[in-house]
Design a protein around this motif. Structure first.
Motif, PDB file in Angstrom:
ATOM      1  N   UNK A 111       0.235  -9.382 -44.503  1.00 37.18           N
ATOM      2  CA  UNK A 111       1.076  -9.861 -45.610  1.00 37.18           C
ATOM      3  C   UNK A 111       2.185  -8.862 -45.915  1.00 37.18           C
ATOM      4  N   UNK A 112       1.813  -7.576 -45.962  1.00 35.05           N
ATOM      5  CA  UNK A 112       2.812  -6.540 -46.258  1.00 35.05           C
ATOM      6  C   UNK A 112       3.848  -6.444 -45.141  1.00 35.05           C
ATOM      7  N   UNK A 137       7.637  -7.040 -45.597  1.00 42.55           N
ATOM      8  CA  UNK A 137       8.590  -6.022 -45.167  1.00 42.55           C
ATOM      9  C   UNK A 137       9.646  -6.646 -44.257  1.00 42.55           C
ATOM     10  N   UNK A 138       9.203  -7.479 -43.332  1.00 44.53           N
ATOM     11  CA  UNK A 138      10.129  -8.145 -42.424  1.00 44.53           C
ATOM     12  C   UNK A 138      11.114  -9.018 -43.209  1.00 44.53           C
ATOM     13  N   UNK A 193      13.511  -6.759 -45.008  1.00 39.81           N
ATOM     14  CA  UNK A 193      14.506  -6.201 -44.096  1.00 39.81           C
ATOM     15  C   UNK A 193      15.556  -7.249 -43.758  1.00 39.81           C
ATOM     16  N   UNK A 194      15.079  -8.473 -43.477  1.00 45.04           N
ATOM     17  CA  UNK A 194      16.009  -9.555 -43.167  1.00 45.04           C
ATOM     18  C   UNK A 194      16.941  -9.803 -44.352  1.00 45.04           C
ATOM     19  N   UNK A 195      16.347  -9.850 -45.536  1.00 43.73           N
ATOM     20  CA  UNK A 195      17.144 -10.070 -46.751  1.00 43.73           C
ATOM     21  C   UNK A 195      18.128  -8.924 -46.962  1.00 43.73           C
ATOM     22  N   UNK A 196      17.660  -7.684 -46.723  1.00 42.21           N
ATOM     23  CA  UNK A 196      18.538  -6.521 -46.874  1.00 42.21           C
ATOM     24  C   UNK A 196      19.684  -6.584 -45.874  1.00 42.21           C
ATOM     25  N   UNK A 197      19.366  -6.936 -44.628  1.00 39.77           N
ATOM     26  CA  UNK A 197      20.418  -7.086 -43.618  1.00 39.77           C
ATOM     27  C   UNK A 197      21.416  -8.166 -44.027  1.00 39.77           C
ATOM     28  N   UNK A 198      20.893  -9.281 -44.543  1.00 37.94           N
ATOM     29  CA  UNK A 198      21.773 -10.360 -44.996  1.00 37.94           C
ATOM     30  C   UNK A 198      22.656  -9.876 -46.148  1.00 37.94           C
TER      31      UNK A 198
END
Length: 153
Positions: free
Chosen positions: A91-92, A96-97, A100-105
């Motif tokens: 789950x973590x 996290x994935x 990270x995807x949201x942060x990259x976006x």
């Protein structure tokens, strides 16, 4: 009479031997009785020890079964905790994935917004400069017109 005397002596001797043998026999019977009593006591102790051993064997078997049960329960709890931990880790990792995807976006969105901002700012600067240039031209033209009117009048 001599013969009777010898026979009497023999009878007495035989009676003494009989008494002696009877005494020995009684002693042997007493020894045998003691040994039989001792054997009986030993058999009783043996039976008692056998019962005690059987009881201890049952207790040992119960303790072993209990220990096996406790070990199995502890193993099941450990496996359950391990599964829960693995599930939480997954789950973590998923979270996290996603983060990270949201942060990259968000980084891409920010960069796009900065590019649009820079482009718009450059547009506005160009338009301002053009506007100022037009304004100077108009002021020059107005100056020229004023001068021309002054010269005419």
């Amino acid at each position: 009479q001599e013969e009777k005397k010898q026979l009497t002596l023999k009878v007495e001797e035989l009676e003494r031997k009989l008494d002696s043998t009877s005494a020995q026999n009684i002693e042997f019977l007493q020894v045998i009785a003691k040994r039989e009593e001792s054997i009986h006591q030993c058999q009783l102790r043996l039976e008692e020890k056998s019962r005690e051993c059987s009881s201890l064997a049952r207790q040992l078997e119960m303790a072993i079964e209990d220990a096996k049960r406790q070990v199995e329960q502890a193993r099941e709890r450990a496996v359950s905790r391990e599964r829960a931990a693995q599930s939480k880790v997954l789950d973590l990792e998923t979270q996290l994935s996603r983060n990270k995807t949201e942060l990259n976006q968000l980084h891409r969105n920010k960069e796009d917004a900065e590019r649009r901002y820079e482009s718009r700012l450059q547009d506005l600067r160009d338009r301002l400069e053009q506007s100022e240039s037009t304004n100077r031209s108009m002021q020059n033209y107005v100056q020229f017109l004023k001068s021309s009117y002054d010269n005419v009048f």
